[in-house]
Motif scaffolding. Structure first.
Motif, PDB file in Angstrom:
ATOM      1  N   THR A 185       0.841  -1.193   0.000  1.00 20.00           N
ATOM      2  CA  THR A 185       0.000   0.000   0.000  1.00 20.00           C
ATOM      3  C   THR A 185       0.879   1.248   0.000  1.00 20.00           C
ATOM      4  N   VAL A 186       0.295   2.388  -0.304  1.00 23.00           N
ATOM      5  CA  VAL A 186       1.054   3.645  -0.296  1.00 23.00           C
ATOM      6  C   VAL A 186       1.700   3.882   1.065  1.00 23.00           C
ATOM      7  N   PRO A 187       0.961   3.760   2.190  1.00 21.10           N
ATOM      8  CA  PRO A 187       1.622   3.971   3.488  1.00 21.10           C
ATOM      9  C   PRO A 187       2.745   2.966   3.754  1.00 21.10           C
ATOM     10  N   ALA A 188       2.569   1.716   3.323  1.00 22.51           N
ATOM     11  CA  ALA A 188       3.607   0.702   3.531  1.00 22.51           C
ATOM     12  C   ALA A 188       4.865   1.057   2.737  1.00 22.51           C
ATOM     13  N   ILE A 189       4.689   1.438   1.484  1.00 24.54           N
ATOM     14  CA  ILE A 189       5.840   1.799   0.650  1.00 24.54           C
ATOM     15  C   ILE A 189       6.527   3.043   1.201  1.00 24.54           C
ATOM     16  N   LYS A 190       5.748   4.033   1.619  1.00 25.56           N
ATOM     17  CA  LYS A 190       6.353   5.241   2.206  1.00 25.56           C
ATOM     18  C   LYS A 190       7.148   4.884   3.462  1.00 25.56           C
ATOM     19  N   GLY A 191       6.610   4.001   4.287  1.00 21.30           N
ATOM     20  CA  GLY A 191       7.320   3.563   5.487  1.00 21.30           C
ATOM     21  C   GLY A 191       8.611   2.857   5.141  1.00 21.30           C
ATOM     22  N   GLN A 192       8.585   2.030   4.101  1.00 20.86           N
ATOM     23  CA  GLN A 192       9.789   1.337   3.667  1.00 20.86           C
ATOM     24  C   GLN A 192      10.826   2.346   3.168  1.00 20.86           C
ATOM     25  N   LEU A 193      10.388   3.322   2.384  1.00 16.92           N
ATOM     26  CA  LEU A 193      11.312   4.351   1.892  1.00 16.92           C
ATOM     27  C   LEU A 193      11.943   5.123   3.050  1.00 16.92           C
ATOM     28  N   GLU A 194      11.154   5.397   4.079  1.00 14.57           N
ATOM     29  CA  GLU A 194      11.677   6.112   5.256  1.00 14.57           C
ATOM     30  C   GLU A 194      12.677   5.265   6.033  1.00 14.57           C
ATOM     31  N   ASN A 195      12.615   3.945   5.852  1.00 17.70           N
ATOM     32  CA  ASN A 195      13.473   3.036   6.607  1.00 17.70           C
ATOM     33  C   ASN A 195      14.581   2.396   5.763  1.00 17.70           C
ATOM     34  N   GLY A 196      15.007   3.080   4.705  1.00 15.38           N
ATOM     35  CA  GLY A 196      16.194   2.649   3.983  1.00 15.38           C
ATOM     36  C   GLY A 196      15.990   1.858   2.715  1.00 15.38           C
ATOM     37  N   TYR A 197      14.758   1.568   2.342  1.00 13.42           N
ATOM     38  CA  TYR A 197      14.520   0.880   1.079  1.00 13.42           C
ATOM     39  C   TYR A 197      14.827   1.823  -0.080  1.00 13.42           C
ATOM     40  N   THR A 198      15.312   1.250  -1.169  1.00 16.76           N
ATOM     41  CA  THR A 198      15.462   1.970  -2.427  1.00 16.76           C
ATOM     42  C   THR A 198      14.564   1.263  -3.435  1.00 16.76           C
ATOM     43  N   TYR A 199      13.635   2.019  -4.011  1.00 13.38           N
ATOM     44  CA  TYR A 199      12.672   1.484  -4.979  1.00 13.38           C
ATOM     45  C   TYR A 199      12.962   2.021  -6.369  1.00 13.38           C
ATOM     46  N   TYR A 200      12.765   1.167  -7.358  1.00 11.32           N
ATOM     47  CA  TYR A 200      12.851   1.575  -8.761  1.00 11.32           C
ATOM     48  C   TYR A 200      11.657   1.021  -9.513  1.00 11.32           C
ATOM     49  N   MET A 201      11.059   1.872 -10.351  1.00 14.10           N
ATOM     50  CA  MET A 201      10.104   1.406 -11.351  1.00 14.10           C
ATOM     51  C   MET A 201      10.940   1.021 -12.569  1.00 14.10           C
ATOM     52  N   VAL A 202      10.539  -0.020 -13.248  1.00 13.87           N
ATOM     53  CA  VAL A 202      11.227  -0.481 -14.444  1.00 13.87           C
ATOM     54  C   VAL A 202      10.292  -0.227 -15.624  1.00 13.87           C
ATOM     55  N   LYS A 203      10.837   0.466 -16.636  1.00 16.01           N
ATOM     56  CA  LYS A 203      10.018   0.850 -17.785  1.00 16.01           C
ATOM     57  C   LYS A 203      10.683   0.396 -19.078  1.00 16.01           C
ATOM     58  N   ASP A 204       9.843   0.032 -20.037  1.00 19.51           N
ATOM     59  CA  ASP A 204      10.319  -0.154 -21.397  1.00 19.51           C
ATOM     60  C   ASP A 204       9.534   0.817 -22.272  1.00 19.51           C
ATOM     61  N   ALA A 205       9.589   0.644 -23.577  1.00 21.11           N
ATOM     62  CA  ALA A 205       8.927   1.578 -24.483  1.00 21.11           C
ATOM     63  C   ALA A 205       7.409   1.635 -24.262  1.00 21.11           C
ATOM     64  N   SER A 206       6.837   0.583 -23.684  1.00 17.77           N
ATOM     65  CA  SER A 206       5.381   0.545 -23.469  1.00 17.77           C
ATOM     66  C   SER A 206       4.960   1.211 -22.154  1.00 17.77           C
ATOM     67  N   GLY A 207       5.907   1.506 -21.266  1.00 21.08           N
ATOM     68  CA  GLY A 207       5.587   2.100 -19.969  1.00 21.08           C
ATOM     69  C   GLY A 207       6.116   1.264 -18.825  1.00 21.08           C
ATOM     70  N   ASP A 208       5.482   1.383 -17.658  1.00 20.42           N
ATOM     71  CA  ASP A 208       5.911   0.646 -16.471  1.00 20.42           C
ATOM     72  C   ASP A 208       5.665  -0.851 -16.668  1.00 20.42           C
ATOM     73  N   VAL A 209       6.737  -1.646 -16.509  1.00 21.41           N
ATOM     74  CA  VAL A 209       6.611  -3.087 -16.688  1.00 21.41           C
ATOM     75  C   VAL A 209       6.992  -3.876 -15.446  1.00 21.41           C
ATOM     76  N   GLY A 210       7.545  -3.205 -14.445  1.00 25.87           N
ATOM     77  CA  GLY A 210       7.936  -3.906 -13.239  1.00 25.87           C
ATOM     78  C   GLY A 210       8.500  -2.958 -12.204  1.00 25.87           C
ATOM     79  N   PHE A 211       9.007  -3.554 -11.129  1.00 25.33           N
ATOM     80  CA  PHE A 211       9.589  -2.755 -10.059  1.00 25.33           C
ATOM     81  C   PHE A 211      10.536  -3.626  -9.264  1.00 25.33           C
TER      82      PHE A 211
END
Length: 171
Positions: free
Chosen positions: A55-81
């Motif tokens: 969830t948004v709050p869970a991801i924000k909490g993870q970011l606050e606690n040292g997680y590094t997140y990346y969205m993965v995109k190709d020519a069609s848009g977001d394909v993973g993370f």
């Protein structure tokens, strides 16, 4: 943000300041995780885990606690993370997902190359992760060079457990 490798992929880092992208990440994560894990562990446990981790709050909490997140995109848009963080003197690969429509294109290998680059940049010589024992992705991790470190069963509350393999990759 950058495109790299033979398979034109963009790795977009998501930060706390990227409110709209955090929401889009949560939506993508929830849909991919639902597709992958509902048949494997059941919708009830999966919905519980999505609430805990995607969830948004869970991801924000993870970011606050040292997680590094990346969205993965190709020519069609977001394909993973993917997401990782330092743990026990190694890099812990917490999230590594592709939409079903993007699988079988060599993207997982390129994503893992990216993770290895980030581990080396941060001074880590090892990467580890958990994978559900029923998850066919365990074979993909083995193919990438991960070795089985141990098995573990973790109580995540509400009567649910994560029954996993822990894999280790030495750079």
């Amino acid at each position: 943000m950058r495109y790299t490798g033979k398979k034109e992929l963009l790795f977009e880092q998501i930060t706390l300041q990227d409110g709209r992208r955090v929401e889009e990440l949560s939506q993508l994560a929830s849909s991919v995780v639902k597709e992958v894990f509902d048949p494997m562990i059941g919708a009830e446990q999966n919905d519980y885990m999505i609430h805990l981790f995607q969830t948004v709050p869970a991801i924000k909490g993870q970011l606050e606690n040292g997680y590094t997140y990346y969205m993965v995109k190709d020519a069609s848009g977001d394909v993973g993370f993917l997401a990782f963080y330092p743990r026990d003197g190694m890099l812990y690969l917490s999230k590594f997902y592709l939409k079903s429509s993007a699988r079988g294109r060599g993207y997982a290998g390129r994503m893992f190359d990216f993770v290895k680059e980030k581990a080396v940049e941060a001074g880590y010589g090892k990467i580890f992760l958990n994978v559900n024992k029923k998850n066919p992705a365990a074979a993909v991790y083995r193919h990438m060079g991960f070795q089985l470190l141990r098995e573990e069963k973790n109580d995540i509350g509400n009567g649910f457990y994560m029954d996993d393999y822990v894999f280790l990759y030495q750079i």
